[in-house]
Scaffold this motif. Structure first.
Motif, mmCIF file in Angstrom:
data_model
loop_
_atom_site.group_PDB
_atom_site.id
_atom_site.type_symbol
_atom_site.label_atom_id
_atom_site.label_comp_id
_atom_site.label_asym_id
_atom_site.label_seq_id
_atom_site.Cartn_x
_atom_site.Cartn_y
_atom_site.Cartn_z
ATOM 1 N N UNK A 331 0.837 -1.197 0.000
ATOM 2 C CA UNK A 331 0.000 0.000 0.000
ATOM 3 C C UNK A 331 0.873 1.249 0.000
ATOM 4 N N UNK A 332 1.804 1.313 0.952
ATOM 5 C CA UNK A 332 2.748 2.423 1.057
ATOM 6 C C UNK A 332 4.158 1.844 0.971
ATOM 7 N N UNK A 333 5.045 2.467 0.194
ATOM 8 C CA UNK A 333 6.394 1.952 0.072
ATOM 9 C C UNK A 333 7.453 3.041 0.087
ATOM 10 N N UNK A 356 -6.188 6.754 3.523
ATOM 11 C CA UNK A 356 -6.587 6.448 4.895
ATOM 12 C C UNK A 356 -5.508 5.638 5.604
ATOM 13 N N UNK A 357 -4.895 4.700 4.900
ATOM 14 C CA UNK A 357 -3.796 3.921 5.484
ATOM 15 C C UNK A 357 -2.641 4.827 5.883
ATOM 16 N N UNK A 360 -3.420 6.624 9.122
ATOM 17 C CA UNK A 360 -3.338 5.722 10.274
ATOM 18 C C UNK A 360 -1.889 5.416 10.632
ATOM 19 N N UNK A 361 -1.031 5.356 9.636
ATOM 20 C CA UNK A 361 0.398 5.180 9.909
ATOM 21 C C UNK A 361 0.970 6.393 10.630
ATOM 22 N N UNK A 362 0.614 7.587 10.143
ATOM 23 C CA UNK A 362 1.152 8.814 10.729
ATOM 24 C C UNK A 362 0.658 9.030 12.158
ATOM 25 N N UNK A 363 -0.540 8.520 12.480
ATOM 26 C CA UNK A 363 -1.096 8.689 13.823
ATOM 27 C C UNK A 363 -0.705 7.564 14.765
ATOM 28 N N UNK A 364 -0.035 6.542 14.251
ATOM 29 C CA UNK A 364 0.371 5.424 15.092
ATOM 30 C C UNK A 364 -0.675 4.352 15.250
ATOM 31 N N UNK A 548 -10.368 -1.510 6.161
ATOM 32 C CA UNK A 548 -9.832 -1.919 7.454
ATOM 33 C C UNK A 548 -9.818 -0.785 8.449
ATOM 34 N N UNK A 549 -10.114 0.432 7.971
ATOM 35 C CA UNK A 549 -10.101 1.596 8.848
ATOM 36 C C UNK A 549 -11.392 1.737 9.611
ATOM 37 N N UNK A 550 -11.516 2.888 10.305
ATOM 38 C CA UNK A 550 -12.689 3.150 11.136
ATOM 39 C C UNK A 550 -13.920 3.321 10.266
ATOM 40 N N UNK A 551 -15.011 2.617 10.604
ATOM 41 C CA UNK A 551 -16.256 2.709 9.859
ATOM 42 C C UNK A 551 -17.356 3.217 10.763
#
Length: 651
Positions: A331-333, A356-357, A360-364, A548-551
């Motif tokens: 997804x991110x590389x 969105x991924x 979520x990475x940046x926020x931990x 997979x994120x918040x729904x």
């Protein structure tokens, strides 16, 4: 003759008039943008045009033989039909037969062949093969795989299929309600091109300013129940509207000044118990009625962001970091990104590229599968969810926000929850209404109220502009620009990005993350483009990262006289000698000035209690009782003054 005519349309829900003698004409080929604040009735007006809602009064006329189609605002939640089935559904019976024929043609049993022959005969009787060619042609024109199932497509491609369905019948007028919501920028650009090629008339509701600028040939505003037409571009409309509001304020101020002078005059007459010029009294009565009938423009939202203690200078640092799912899907590389306190970052990319991924990475919330991501200190995050999952639809706005609190602290100032909600244009009555009955714009405003009521030094906004009216949107832009903390925005609103962000981060879909200085337009000037613009669009699946994120969890109008009905000839009124006023009426007239003075004092006293800063801190029962008492006293005062004017006229 106009293609579409709305003549004196009226509609009220309870005592609130949503449309008040609203009229509009649309000619062939026009592209009319319908603007107005949230809750003014724009979507309802479109439903009246499409005959989904019947107005209390007035008429809707479509030119004889004209065909109307609409692109729905909301995408289907779980529609497993193929694209062919959806588009052919524009022709109800024939479309169903064609879909059945395509399914049966792939089967080989004898029962299927018998049914296939019957279906084929019926299709031929309905000239269905010609319609089949139209469906196939429009699917090919829009690059849609006819066998692709709707629930496997992204929002942009679902919108494309639904537009194909709307246009396959070659309509004369097309209705669009917020067509750019949840679309990425390439999908919006495609929609603009497709609508630009459409030769019929378009009536659309949108708050996407870049979309309006490109599409609209005329702007019509729904304001306090009336439709006001501006034969102008969007930017010209803004200038004209500002002048119109200034003129309205000036006229209202002059009118109110005259009314105040006349009220002073009438009260002097009451206190002196002297007969006054009854023509002037009648004129005052007419002025009062005009003032009562005036629909005041609702206030503008006024809110501020609650600042938390400052975060560390470094917010987050990513070094050669990446993320892939257990099945190995990247997804991110190889991302290198540093975010400092005060940065305002816009994430841009097509749907499914991992925005969105990345957040979520940046926020931990997610751990990188490659490289490292280091978070700064004292981070307090407030998150705006585009799916409105932070709101409990079973609760009212007050309970959604308060979470058991009676007062909230905003930048060191204590505010009662009801008073705070009023800054977001929620009246006390509306604040106690369940969220499930709210419009999209009201839910967005409530989520902003909830977001800004909590201390934060990092704001993460996922598609915050959907459903917000332009005035609230502009205020949000101002607050974000002044916010001392860090802002991370996922948005496809090009103008919003230009007005807010100082840095654009682009995700190209291959996992690469690139940084650009400035907003969306700056990114484009630096050579930024979307992969689909160079390689041609392909139907894309839902964003795995996102999954997979918040729904998120009438009244009747009275009939007018029959046309042509004869009426009695007017008769001259005989002269009547005024009767002498009785002792009882004279006594009542003498007592009325004292009653009026006492009522005026009572009204002033109640208004003083209501204007107190802690008024809404009381119990809901006490607040409601006080407001009801004021209404009763004001009505009694008005009735008493009317009685004095009546008796003074007799005297």
């Amino acid at each position: 003759m106009p293609l579409l005519t709305l003549d004196s349309i009226s509609l009220a829900f309870g005592m609130h008039p949503l449309l008040d003698q609203a009229s509009l004409n649309i000619d062939a080929g026009e592209r009319v943008c319908l603007l107005g604040r949230n809750g003014e009735g724009k979507s309802t007006l479109l439903k009246i045009v499409s005959a989904e809602v019947v107005p209390d009064g007035g008429t809707v006329r479509l030119e004889d033989g004209a065909v109307l189609a609409e692109l729905p605002q909301n995408l289907p939640s779980d529609d497993s039909r193929t694209a062919y089935e959806v588009v052919s559904g524009a022709f109800p019976e024939t479309g169903q037969l064609l879909s059945e024929f395509h399914t049966l043609a792939q089967q080989a049993d004898e029962a299927s062949l018998d049914r296939l022959m019957k279906v084929q005969e019926r299709i031929e009787a309905l000239d269905g093969w010609r319609l089949d060619q139209k469906v196939t042609a429009v699917l090919a024109q829009y690059g849609i795989d006819p066998d692709q199932r709707l629930n496997t497509l992204s929002g942009g491609w679902q919108r494309r299929v639904l537009l194909a369905r709307a246009l396959v019948g070659e309509p004369d007028i097309l209705l669009l309600d917020e067509p750019t919501n949840h679309l990425d920028v390439p999908a919006i650009a495609w929609l603009e091109d497709a609508l630009g090629a459409f030769r019929g008339a378009i009536l659309f509701v949108s708050h996407d300013r870049a979309f309006i600028r490109r599409m609209a040939t005329r702007v019509v505003e729904l304001d306090r129940g009336k439709l006001i037409s501006f034969a102008a571009s969007y930017d010209q409309y803004l200038a004209l509207k500002e002048k119109a509001l200034e003129e309205e304020e000036r006229e209202n101020a002059l009118f109110d000044k005259r009314l105040k002078q006349e009220e002073t005059w009438i009260r002097q007459g009451i206190k002196a118990r002297r007969t006054r010029n009854m023509g002037r009294v009648r004129a005052l009565r007419a002025m009062r009625e005009e003032h009562r009938q005036r629909r005041v423009r609702s206030g503008t939202a006024s809110f501020a962001v609650e600042d938390a203690a400052r975060s560390g200078k470094l917010v987050v640092e990513a070094v050669e970091s990446g993320f892939a799912y257990p099945d190995g899907t990247p997804i991110i590389g190889d991302m290198n990104l540093t975010v400092f306190r005060g940065d305002k970052i816009g994430l841009v990319g097509e749907n499914g590229t991992g925005k969105t991924t990345l957040v979520r990475l940046l926020l931990g919330d997610l751990k990188p599968t490659d490289g490292t991501i280091r978070l700064g200190t004292n981070l307090k995050v407030a998150y705006f969810d585009q799916l409105r999952g932070e709101l409990d639809l079973s609760l009212n706005a007050l309970d959604n926000l308060s979470e058991g609190r009676e007062f909230i602290e905003i930048n060191g100032q204590s505010k009662h929850v009801l008073g705070y909600l009023q800054e977001f244009l929620f009246t006390p009555e509306r604040a106690r209404s369940p969220v499930r009955v709210f419009s999209g714009g009201e839910r967005a405003r409530l989520l902003l109220a909830k977001l800004f009521s909590k201390p934060a030094n990092i704001l993460v906004l996922d598609e915050p502009t959907n459903d917000l009216d332009v005035e609230t949107l502009e205020l949000l832009e101002e607050q974000l620009a002044e916010f001392a903390g860090t802002v991370i925005v996922i948005s496809h609103d090009r103008e919003f990005l230009d007005n807010v962000v100082t840095e654009t981060v682009f995700l190209d879909g291959s996992g690469k993350v690139r940084e650009y200085v400035g907003g969306y337009s700056d990114w484009r000037r630096q050579g930024g483009c979307f992969p689909s613009e160079a390689s041609g669009a392909r139907p894309d699946r839902h964003d795995k990262a996102t999954r997979t994120g918040k729904q998120g969890s009438g009244k009747k109008q009275s009939k007018s006289p029959v046309k042509g009905q004869s009426r009695p000839a007017p008769q001259s009124e005989p002269a009547i000698k005024p009767a002498k006023m009785s002792y009882k009426l004279k006594l009542e007239l003498d007592q009325l000035p004292g009653q009026i003075e006492a009522l005026e004092q009572a009204v002033a006293s109640i208004r003083g209690r209501i204007s107190a800063s802690d008024f809404y801190a009381g119990s809901p029962e006490d607040v409601s009782a006080t407001l009801e008492e004021l209404e009763q006293k004001e009505a009694r005062l008005e009735k008493t003054i009317e009685r004095w004017m009546e008796l003074e006229g007799q005297a």
